[in-house]
Design a protein around this motif. Structure first.
Motif, PDB file in Angstrom:
ATOM      1  N   ARG A  66      23.620 -13.555 -20.402  1.00  0.00           N
ATOM      2  CA  ARG A  66      24.529 -12.771 -19.560  1.00  0.00           C
ATOM      3  C   ARG A  66      23.866 -11.469 -19.122  1.00  0.00           C
ATOM      4  O   ARG A  66      23.927 -11.097 -17.937  1.00  0.00           O
ATOM      5  N   ILE A  69      21.236 -12.143 -16.459  1.00  0.00           N
ATOM      6  CA  ILE A  69      21.836 -12.469 -15.169  1.00  0.00           C
ATOM      7  C   ILE A  69      22.408 -11.213 -14.513  1.00  0.00           C
ATOM      8  O   ILE A  69      22.268 -11.010 -13.296  1.00  0.00           O
ATOM      9  N   THR A  73      21.441  -9.617 -10.743  1.00  0.00           N
ATOM     10  CA  THR A  73      22.388  -9.287  -9.665  1.00  0.00           C
ATOM     11  C   THR A  73      22.396  -7.798  -9.331  1.00  0.00           C
ATOM     12  O   THR A  73      22.761  -7.419  -8.212  1.00  0.00           O
ATOM     13  N   THR A 321      24.287 -20.228  -7.522  1.00  0.00           N
ATOM     14  CA  THR A 321      23.882 -20.576  -8.887  1.00  0.00           C
ATOM     15  C   THR A 321      22.394 -20.893  -8.935  1.00  0.00           C
ATOM     16  O   THR A 321      21.677 -20.459  -9.861  1.00  0.00           O
ATOM     17  N   VAL A 324      20.370 -17.549  -8.740  1.00  0.00           N
ATOM     18  CA  VAL A 324      20.414 -16.773  -9.987  1.00  0.00           C
ATOM     19  C   VAL A 324      19.556 -17.429 -11.059  1.00  0.00           C
ATOM     20  O   VAL A 324      18.740 -16.766 -11.730  1.00  0.00           O
ATOM     21  N   MET A 325      19.693 -18.729 -11.226  1.00  0.00           N
ATOM     22  CA  MET A 325      18.954 -19.405 -12.293  1.00  0.00           C
ATOM     23  C   MET A 325      17.467 -19.510 -11.971  1.00  0.00           C
ATOM     24  O   MET A 325      16.635 -19.555 -12.887  1.00  0.00           O
ATOM     25  N   VAL A 328      16.043 -16.401 -13.374  1.00  0.00           N
ATOM     26  CA  VAL A 328      15.957 -16.478 -14.839  1.00  0.00           C
ATOM     27  C   VAL A 328      14.789 -17.361 -15.262  1.00  0.00           C
ATOM     28  O   VAL A 328      13.999 -16.986 -16.136  1.00  0.00           O
TER      29      VAL A 328
END
Length: 444
Positions: A66, A69, A73, A321, A324-325, A328
């Motif tokens: 979390r 992420i 952002t 999604t 964002v991933m 990561v």
């Protein structure tokens, strides 16, 4: 018109499949699970509250992911392409980032991004692959016990039949690994063909749900050879591929006299590059993001990947999604820290459960990996039947608040074996749950 009135109608307004779906919940324990979520345990505010341990969720390292992420952002503008359509099988950047992740953390060998196709979660991947590889009334063989929801995933829309292959009866038969071999597969093939169906797919889960066992490299190679020779699609689901227990830990090392090394099927696939070999994965379990809905198929069958792309528009993952991933997955230092921490916490949770089960004298299968412990509570059954299993399951929940996964749907013939999810609670609550179970057994 409410659902009760619809149920009383003499003729359904739905299709046959729609009517079946309306009458067939995906899981028999979902209503009680939601009840448990509405009544959560708290040490002071609600000490008699529920401790749900039936749904395969992993909350052990969510705070780490979390925070990463949130950093993404905060520090990066959302790219414009996120708001547009993209490749239904996954945008190129996400496929490249995932290929690198699989290469570094699971396969140990190069992964071509073009061999990957994505859709919204493991359920979607299973459904899509089954739909594209098998015809309705074909059969998929799954070693028992296994994930109950496979039945609906392969059956509701694809129309594929589930065949539970009984590889063992007692837990002690798992001490040297999951006992599957080509002789048992040959017998299953004969049984299926005698019923007028085709053995079209073999599904293995490694680490296994619910036993926590793994398949050896030798087993995987022998099984792959047999499937190729018989033109049967072999799919290995490694959704728990990084959820591995540290079996070298001094407290549990003695439980593994014949340790099996986990070898990803992806490594074997890279050598064979055969159109009958496939791999499933999802970010739901190892990453602990079930709600993100990210599942993938890896295959060297180019026709299958193209079919997946053509048929998969309604199953596509959101571009947001994927963006964002991708951020990561491209942070290799974070991934190393995340999975190192996760393995430590997973092993600690397993130690808590193991100690308690030993004290309770509850037989269980020493787990190599996954989010589960598979336990034998048969000595507490009032009768060896499905009714006896459900009665004990509800008795445990009502008296302790601990909600285990019911036995229904695992496909195993022996009565009284239950699954416990060890990653759905933090370790303090996990210890409370085990203490409550110990109190329960002392009163029996």
């Amino acid at each position: 018109m409410n659902s009760k009135k619809i149920a009383k109608m003499s003729q359904s307004s739905l299709s046959q499949k729609g009517q079946t779906a309306s009458e067939s919940p995906a899981r028999v324990d979902m209503e009680i699970y939601f009840e448990a979520l509405d009544n959560p345990y708290h040490p002071t505010d609600n000490p008699k509250g529920a401790l749900p341990m039936n749904v395969a969720e992993n909350h052990l390292c969510w705070e780490m992911l979390r925070d990463r992420i949130q950093q993404v952002t905060r520090e990066h503008e959302i790219p414009d392409w996120v708001a547009s359509y993209g490749d239904p099988a996954g945008i190129p950047r996400f496929r490249e980032a995932t290929a690198s992740f699989l290469e570094n953390h699971l396969f140990g060998t190069h992964v071509n991004p073009d061999s990957l196709a994505f859709s919204v979660g493991a359920t979607s991947v299973i459904e899509m692959t089954s739909f594209l590889l098998a015809d309705p009334s074909d059969t998929a063989v799954i070693p028992a016990p296994s994930y109950p929801v496979y039945t609906g995933d392969i059956g509701v829309i694809p129309g594929v039949i589930r065949y539970d292959l009984q590889t063992h009866e007692e837990l002690e038969e798992l001490k040297n690994g999951i006992p599957i071999n080509t002789q048992k597969l040959e017998q299953a093939k004969k049984d299926i063909e005698a019923k007028g169906s085709r053995f079209k797919i073999l599904i293995l889960t490694s680490p296994d749900n619910p036993t926590g066992g793994i398949y050896s490299e030798k087993q995987l190679r022998e099984t792959a050879d047999w499937c190729i020779a018989n033109q049967i699609h072999l799919i290995v689901n490694e959704i728990y591929g990084l959820s591995l227990i540290d079996i070298s830990h001094p407290e549990i090392k003695e439980d593994y006299p014949n340790p099996i090394e986990f070898v990803s099927f992806g490594k074997i696939m890279s050598e064979y590059q055969n159109p009958y070999l496939h791999f499933w994965y999802s970010f739901s379990k190892d990453f602990g993001v079930s709600g993100f809905r990210i599942g993938l198929l890896h295959s060297f069958n180019e026709e299958l990947i193209q079919a997946y792309r053509n048929a998969g528009l309604s199953h596509s993952i959101s571009n947001y999604t994927q963006w964002v991933m991708s951020e990561v997955l491209e942070d290799k230092a974070f991934l190393e820290q995340f999975f190192s921490t996760y393995r430590e916490r997973l092993t600690e949770s397993y130690l808590i459960v193991r100690k308690s089960l030993k004290r309770m004298n509850i037989p269980f299968n020493p787990s190599f990996g996954s989010l589960f412990v598979w336990m034998d509570w048969s000595k507490f059954l009032s009768e060896e039947s499905a009714e006896g299993e459900e009665k004990l399951w509800m008795e445990i929940y009502q008296q302790t608040g601990v909600l285990l996964t019911p036995t229904n749907g695992f496909g195993h013939k022996k009565k009284g074996l239950y699954r416990m999810v060890i990653t759905s609670l933090n370790q303090s609550k996990l210890q409370v749950a085990m203490d409550k179970l110990e109190d329960f057994t002392k009163k029996k």
